[in-house]
Design a protein around this motif. Structure first.
Motif, mmCIF file in Angstrom:
data_model
loop_
_atom_site.group_PDB
_atom_site.id
_atom_site.type_symbol
_atom_site.label_atom_id
_atom_site.label_comp_id
_atom_site.label_asym_id
_atom_site.label_seq_id
_atom_site.Cartn_x
_atom_site.Cartn_y
_atom_site.Cartn_z
ATOM 1 N N LEU A 195 97.753 -8.678 -90.935
ATOM 2 C CA LEU A 195 96.362 -8.667 -90.440
ATOM 3 C C LEU A 195 95.492 -7.320 -91.200
ATOM 4 O O LEU A 195 96.486 -6.789 -92.274
ATOM 5 N N GLU A 196 93.826 -7.401 -91.402
ATOM 6 C CA GLU A 196 93.578 -6.538 -92.002
ATOM 7 C C GLU A 196 93.114 -5.252 -91.255
ATOM 8 O O GLU A 196 92.779 -5.651 -89.817
ATOM 9 N N ASP A 203 91.673 14.140 -92.536
ATOM 10 C CA ASP A 203 91.386 14.998 -93.828
ATOM 11 C C ASP A 203 90.010 13.468 -95.035
ATOM 12 O O ASP A 203 89.667 14.896 -96.322
ATOM 13 N N GLY A 204 90.483 12.862 -95.022
ATOM 14 C CA GLY A 204 89.337 11.584 -95.684
ATOM 15 C C GLY A 204 90.348 11.474 -96.423
ATOM 16 O O GLY A 204 90.861 11.833 -97.173
ATOM 17 N N GLY A 205 90.117 9.585 -96.485
ATOM 18 C CA GLY A 205 90.841 8.558 -97.722
ATOM 19 C C GLY A 205 91.708 8.553 -98.065
ATOM 20 O O GLY A 205 92.056 7.339 -98.850
ATOM 21 N N VAL A 225 92.601 -1.796 -95.284
ATOM 22 C CA VAL A 225 91.369 -1.947 -95.880
ATOM 23 C C VAL A 225 90.323 -1.128 -95.952
ATOM 24 O O VAL A 225 89.443 -1.044 -96.382
ATOM 25 N N LEU A 226 90.352 0.114 -94.645
ATOM 26 C CA LEU A 226 89.248 0.739 -94.235
ATOM 27 C C LEU A 226 90.306 2.149 -94.043
ATOM 28 O O LEU A 226 91.346 2.104 -92.546
ATOM 29 N N SER A 227 89.215 2.788 -94.109
ATOM 30 C CA SER A 227 90.681 4.303 -93.822
ATOM 31 C C SER A 227 88.915 5.600 -93.664
ATOM 32 O O SER A 227 87.959 5.272 -93.767
ATOM 33 N N VAL A 228 88.955 5.774 -92.279
ATOM 34 C CA VAL A 228 87.602 6.679 -91.401
ATOM 35 C C VAL A 228 88.214 7.687 -90.933
ATOM 36 O O VAL A 228 89.514 7.577 -90.915
ATOM 37 N N PRO A 229 87.396 8.553 -90.844
ATOM 38 C CA PRO A 229 87.416 10.034 -90.927
ATOM 39 C C PRO A 229 87.813 9.955 -88.918
ATOM 40 O O PRO A 229 87.674 11.869 -88.401
ATOM 41 N N HIS A 230 86.532 9.372 -88.402
ATOM 42 C CA HIS A 230 86.604 10.126 -87.074
ATOM 43 C C HIS A 230 87.329 8.699 -86.192
ATOM 44 O O HIS A 230 87.141 7.093 -86.783
ATOM 45 N N ASP A 242 86.555 -8.023 -87.615
ATOM 46 C CA ASP A 242 88.254 -8.872 -87.000
ATOM 47 C C ASP A 242 88.668 -7.993 -87.637
ATOM 48 O O ASP A 242 90.263 -8.247 -88.126
ATOM 49 N N LEU A 243 88.983 -6.702 -88.084
ATOM 50 C CA LEU A 243 89.968 -5.663 -88.360
ATOM 51 C C LEU A 243 90.755 -5.439 -87.337
ATOM 52 O O LEU A 243 89.707 -5.027 -86.018
ATOM 53 N N VAL A 244 91.603 -4.561 -87.517
ATOM 54 C CA VAL A 244 92.538 -4.092 -85.974
ATOM 55 C C VAL A 244 92.848 -2.986 -86.294
ATOM 56 O O VAL A 244 92.518 -2.281 -88.201
ATOM 57 N N ALA A 245 93.701 -1.987 -85.985
ATOM 58 C CA ALA A 245 94.417 -1.121 -85.950
ATOM 59 C C ALA A 245 95.568 -0.677 -84.819
ATOM 60 O O ALA A 245 95.358 -0.747 -83.997
#
Length: 298
Positions: A195-196, A203-205, A225-230, A242-245
């Motif tokens: 899964l993506e 701290d960012g990135g 595939v994605l990094s977010v700060p919040h 369709d991204l998961v976390a």
């Protein structure tokens, strides 16, 4: 000129009583001292002020002009001092007007402050709450200087210099949009890794978190595939793509439009704490706030 640094506070208390009673014997009774002790105090006061202060009179003693000048200011000063060192007044939330300054991440805003807010407004309607962003490197100094009254941190991220109290233990769940085809059933480890994923990197990135550490120990890795700060943006991404976390369970439970599954591998959770400085540790208003928040998130 009177040398204030060398003036015993007990002498000023004696002077205040003498100026009220205008009689050494009655003053001694009020002070629970012997008459000779009060006479000694009066002699020291006369020396300190360079003035007789009290002179013999037909019906006791009469104050000098200097003593008359001292009477009211001295009484007010002693009353203020007594008020300053007396027992702390109890806190009454219904009439309180405090402004509390709280440092919190968006995760803590959703899982701690939001559940506490309605009860806070009801119990203490004239108080105000200012929420600021947590700056871990400055938190201890901010608390020490009064810029922050209370903050919310994980146990591992709590400064050792501050008092702390655990609010709850958080765990991670796998979350994706409602109706996500890959989350109709709990995924296998292989499916999970295909899964993506999105990660939150305060701290960012960053693309590596506690989940990736556990997977690496098991000899596998996932696709981040994605990094977010919040977390706020994270939940928006999850409900519209369709991204998961891997999401803290309390946060995921507050978001509509998500499908939640147990992950195929155990990922350690964390303890969430509130922290505060020693200067507010015994303050009745702050104690009330801490108890209110703790009871709201149980």
């Amino acid at each position: 000129m009177v040398n204030f640094n060398r003036l015993d506070l007990n002498l000023l208390v004696t002077l205040d009583v003498l100026l009220t009673e205008l009689n050494v014997t009655r003053a001694a009774e009020r002070l629970n001292l012997s008459q000779p002790s009060v006479s000694v105090h009066l002699a020291k006061l006369r020396e300190a002020f360079g003035d007789p202060l009290l002179l013999p009179g037909p019906r006791g003693m009469r104050p000098t002009a200097r003593a008359d000048e001292l009477r009211e200011p001295l009484k007010r000063a002693l009353e203020a001092l007594m008020g300053a060192v007396s027992s702390i007044e109890p806190f009454h939330p219904a009439s309180a007007t405090q402004t509390w300054r709280v440092a919190a991440s968006d995760y803590a805003e959703s899982t701690i402050i939001l559940p506490s807010l309605a009860g806070l407004r009801l119990a203490a309607p004239s108080t105000r709450l200012a929420i600021t962003q947590v700056v871990p490197s400055r938190l201890t100094k901010q608390a020490e200087q009064g810029e922050v009254d209370l903050a919310f941190r994980t146990r591992e991220g709590s400064p050792l210099e501050l008092h702390s109290r655990t609010l709850f233990t958080e765990r991670y769940v796998l979350a994706g949009r409602a109706g996500h085809p890959a989350l109709q059933l709990p995924p296998s480890l292989a499916q999970f890794c295909e899964l993506e994923h999105v990660v939150v990197s305060p701290d960012g990135g960053g693309f590596f978190g506690v989940t990736d550490k556990v997977l690496a120990e098991a000899g596998v890795e996932r696709k981040v595939v994605l990094s977010v700060p919040h977390f706020l943006f994270l939940t928006a991404v999850l409900t519209t793509t369709d991204l998961v976390a891997m999401v803290p369970a309390r946060l995921a439970g507050n978001v509509s439009g998500l499908t939640i599954q147990e992950p195929p591998i155990e990922v350690p959770g964390y303890e969430m704490t509130m922290v505060w400085h020693e200067r507010l540790h015994r303050d009745p208003a702050h104690i009330w706030l801490r108890e209110h928040i703790a009871n709201s998130v149980m």
